[in-house]
Design a protein around this motif. Structure first.
Motif, PDB file in Angstrom:
ATOM      1  N   SER A 157       0.872  -1.074   0.061  1.00 34.99           N
ATOM      2  CA  SER A 157      -0.145   0.104  -0.127  1.00 34.99           C
ATOM      3  C   SER A 157       0.912   1.327   0.087  1.00 34.99           C
ATOM      4  O   SER A 157       0.370   2.163  -0.422  1.00 34.99           O
ATOM      5  N   LYS A 158       2.100   1.056   0.546  1.00 30.36           N
ATOM      6  CA  LYS A 158       2.914   2.290   0.466  1.00 30.36           C
ATOM      7  C   LYS A 158       3.503   2.819  -0.833  1.00 30.36           C
ATOM      8  O   LYS A 158       3.916   3.828  -0.999  1.00 30.36           O
ATOM      9  N   VAL A 159       3.654   1.676  -1.510  1.00 30.75           N
ATOM     10  CA  VAL A 159       4.205   1.889  -2.913  1.00 30.75           C
ATOM     11  C   VAL A 159       3.224   2.426  -3.877  1.00 30.75           C
ATOM     12  O   VAL A 159       3.386   3.546  -4.390  1.00 30.75           O
ATOM     13  N   LYS A 160       1.893   2.166  -3.556  1.00 25.16           N
ATOM     14  CA  LYS A 160       0.852   2.655  -4.169  1.00 25.16           C
ATOM     15  C   LYS A 160       0.662   4.393  -3.665  1.00 25.16           C
ATOM     16  O   LYS A 160       0.471   5.334  -4.504  1.00 25.16           O
ATOM     17  N   GLU A 161       0.917   4.426  -2.348  1.00 22.94           N
ATOM     18  CA  GLU A 161       0.656   5.877  -1.977  1.00 22.94           C
ATOM     19  C   GLU A 161       1.874   6.521  -2.500  1.00 22.94           C
ATOM     20  O   GLU A 161       1.603   7.822  -2.701  1.00 22.94           O
ATOM     21  N   LEU A 162       3.184   6.104  -2.540  1.00 27.07           N
ATOM     22  CA  LEU A 162       4.306   7.053  -3.072  1.00 27.07           C
ATOM     23  C   LEU A 162       3.817   7.306  -4.511  1.00 27.07           C
ATOM     24  O   LEU A 162       4.151   8.509  -4.815  1.00 27.07           O
ATOM     25  N   PHE A 163       3.338   6.439  -5.350  1.00 28.44           N
ATOM     26  CA  PHE A 163       3.137   7.020  -6.671  1.00 28.44           C
ATOM     27  C   PHE A 163       2.014   8.139  -6.708  1.00 28.44           C
ATOM     28  O   PHE A 163       2.206   8.895  -7.347  1.00 28.44           O
ATOM     29  N   ALA A 164       1.085   8.010  -5.936  1.00 30.34           N
ATOM     30  CA  ALA A 164      -0.264   8.959  -5.692  1.00 30.34           C
ATOM     31  C   ALA A 164       0.589  10.186  -5.439  1.00 30.34           C
ATOM     32  O   ALA A 164       0.251  11.455  -5.915  1.00 30.34           O
ATOM     33  N   TYR A 165       1.543  10.243  -4.178  1.00 32.88           N
ATOM     34  CA  TYR A 165       2.146  11.539  -3.777  1.00 32.88           C
ATOM     35  C   TYR A 165       3.077  12.135  -4.981  1.00 32.88           C
ATOM     36  O   TYR A 165       2.969  13.290  -5.122  1.00 32.88           O
ATOM     37  N   LEU A 166       3.789  11.342  -5.676  1.00 33.21           N
ATOM     38  CA  LEU A 166       4.473  11.839  -6.866  1.00 33.21           C
ATOM     39  C   LEU A 166       3.837  12.332  -7.931  1.00 33.21           C
ATOM     40  O   LEU A 166       3.930  13.399  -8.462  1.00 33.21           O
ATOM     41  N   LEU A 167       2.684  11.768  -8.194  1.00 28.12           N
ATOM     42  CA  LEU A 167       1.633  12.394  -9.127  1.00 28.12           C
ATOM     43  C   LEU A 167       1.212  13.644  -8.874  1.00 28.12           C
ATOM     44  O   LEU A 167       0.894  14.300  -9.796  1.00 28.12           O
ATOM     45  N   THR A 168       0.883  13.814  -7.523  1.00 30.87           N
ATOM     46  CA  THR A 168       0.550  15.193  -7.073  1.00 30.87           C
ATOM     47  C   THR A 168       1.285  16.399  -7.530  1.00 30.87           C
ATOM     48  O   THR A 168       1.013  17.472  -7.722  1.00 30.87           O
ATOM     49  N   TYR A 169       2.923  15.808  -7.458  1.00 31.99           N
ATOM     50  CA  TYR A 169       3.915  16.635  -8.245  1.00 31.99           C
ATOM     51  C   TYR A 169       4.349  16.574  -9.289  1.00 31.99           C
ATOM     52  O   TYR A 169       5.731  16.517  -9.459  1.00 31.99           O
TER      53      TYR A 169
END
Length: 368
Positions: A157-169
C-alpha cells in the motif's frame, strides 16, 4: 543520433557513404553488410532507425530485401541508394522514405537527414500518445491505475501511496525529506529513508513493467516523476480553465461537474492529500455557485433550485442559501415547501448549534 545500417555489395560504396554519414555528425553506424545473407544472420541482434540499401545486390533484389526488412522490423525506415533512376517508382510503391542517387551529394544527404528526423519525431509522438491512452489514472474519490483496461496492483500500500504522492507533484522535483515526512511522519529518519528506497525500487519496477522505464529520476536529494499521461484531475483542471467567467451556455459547467467524480483521494484517506482535497472541493462549490447564478439570471427556476439544493447540503447552516431557496420556491408557487424549508432549518440550528434564525430570515419567512 540516428542509428543506421548500410547494405551494399560494393565495399568502396559502403566506405564512401559511411564517411559522408559520419561527417554530418547525425549518425551512428550500427552495422554494414555486403549481402542479404549477412543481414539475415544479424536480424535478431540489430537495433536501428534507418537502413540505407542498394537496390542492385549480387544474388538478390534490394526491393524484395526492403519488403522483408519492413516485415521483420516495422519501426525501421528504409532509404534506397543506387546509381539507377529507373527504380524510383518501384521504390516509393513499397513506402521507402527516400531515394538517393550515387554519388550522394552533401546537400542531398542533408535533405534526407531532415526527413529522417521528422519521421522519427512523428513516430515518437505517436508512440507517446498510444502509451498515454494505454494507461488511465484516477485520483478523484479513490486512487486507481489501469493499464490496458486492467487494474494495476502494487507490491504494498505504501508503494501505491508513493506513486499517488509523486503524481501530485508530477513534473516537479520533490525533496526526499518532504516525501519521508508525508508518508512516514514521526518515524525514525534512517528507517524511513530505507522504507522510501525500498518503495521507490518497487515503484520503478512496476512502472517499467507498464511501459514507463526511467519514469522516476533522482538528483540532489530530490525525486522527479515524468510520465507521458494525464489523470482525471488533469482533465478536470483543463475543463476548469476552459470555464469562462460568463459562459454563453451551460455545457462548460456540466463538463466540469461530470469530470469531478468525487473528492480528491477521499477513500484512501492520505493525510498529506487532505489540504488539496479541500481546495479542489472548494473550487467545485464555486463552480456550482456560478452555475446557480447562470440559471438564476435566465429565470430558469427549477434548475436554480437544483443547484441550491446541492449548495445547501455543502453548507447546511447558511441563512443566505435558505432565504434564496425560499424565494425561488415562492416564485414557483410552492409556498408550503418554502415554509417547510424554513421550519426544518430553524430546527437544525436549534438542535445542532443552539441558535435561532436571524431576525431578517424570520421576517422573510413571515412574508412567504
Amino acid at each position: 543520433m540516428i542509428r543506421a545500417i548500410l547494405i551494399d555489395d560494393e565495399p568502396l560504396a559502403i566506405q564512401v557513404l559511411e564517411r559522408k554519414l559520419e561527417e554530418t555528425g547525425e549518425y551512428e553506424i550500427v552495422a554494414t553488410f555486403q549481402s542479404e545473407l549477412e543481414w539475415k544472420g544479424s536480424i535478431d541482434d540489430l537495433q536501428y532507425d534507418v537502413a540505407f540499401v542498394d537496390i542492385q545486390l549480387v544474388g538478390s533484389n534490394g526491393l524484395n530485401l526492403v519488403r522483408e526488412m519492413q516485415a521483420t522490423n516495422k519501426e525501421s525506415l528504409c532509404i534506397f541508394v543506387t546509381a539507377y533512376e529507373e527504380y524510383a517508382v518501384n521504390a516509393f510503391e513499397i513506402n521507402v522514405l527516400d531515394y538517393l542517387l550515387k554519388p550522394v551529394s552533401t546537400n542531398r544527404l542533408k535533405t534526407t537527414t531532415e526527413r529522417i528526423h521528422n519521421e522519427l519525431e512523428l513516430r515518437g509522438l505517436k508512440a507517446m500518445e498510444e502509451k498515454a491512452h494505454s494507461i488511465q489514472i484516477n485520483l478523484f474519490q479513490e486512487f486507481s491505475v489501469y493499464y490496458e483496461k486492467k487494474l494495476v496492483h502494487w507490491k504494498t500500500s505504501k508503494v501505491k501511496e508513493l506513486f499517488a504522492y509523486l503524481l501530485t507533484y508530477h513534473n516537479q522535483y520533490v525533496e526526499r525529506d518532504m516525501i519521508i515526512e508525508a508518508l512516514w511522519p514521526g518515524e525514525d529518519y534512517q528507517k524511513s529513508k530505507r522504507h522510501l528506497h525500498t518503495c521507490m525500487y518497487h515503484l520503478r519496477k512496476k512502472l517499467k513493467s507498464i511501459g514507463f522505464d526511467h519514469a522516476v529520476t533522482f538528483l540532489d536529494k530530490r525525486y522527479l516523476l515524468q510520465i507521458e499521461t494525464s489523470t482525471d484531475v488533469d482533465e478536470w483542471k483543463k475543463a476548469m480553465n476552459d470555464l469562462h467567467e460568463q459562459p454563453d451556455s451551460v455545457e462548460p459547467f456540466n463538463r466540469v461537474l461530470t469530470l469531478y467524480t468525487g473528492k480528491y483521494l477521499e477513500r484512501d484517506d492520505y493525510e498529506w492529500a487532505k489540504e488539496r482535497m479541500q481546495a479542489h472541493h472548494f473550487q467545485m462549490i464555486s463552480v456550482m455557485v456560478k452555475m446557480k447564478n447562470y440559471y438564476s439570471d435566465r429565470e430558469q427556476l427549477e434548475e436554480t433550485s437544483q443547484c441550491l439544493n446541492v449548495l445547501m447540503k455543502e453548507d447546511p447552516y447558511s441563512e443566505e442559501l435558505v432565504q434564496e431557496m425560499m424565494g425561488i420556491l415562492r416564485r414557483m408557487g410552492r409556498r408550503a415547501d418554502a415554509v417547510s424549508l424554513y421550519e426544518a432549518f430553524a430546527e437544525r440550528l436549534q438542535t445542532d448549534l443552539q441558535l435561532k434564525p436571524s431576525a431578517r430570515l424570520r421576517a422573510f419567512s413571515k412574508g412567504i
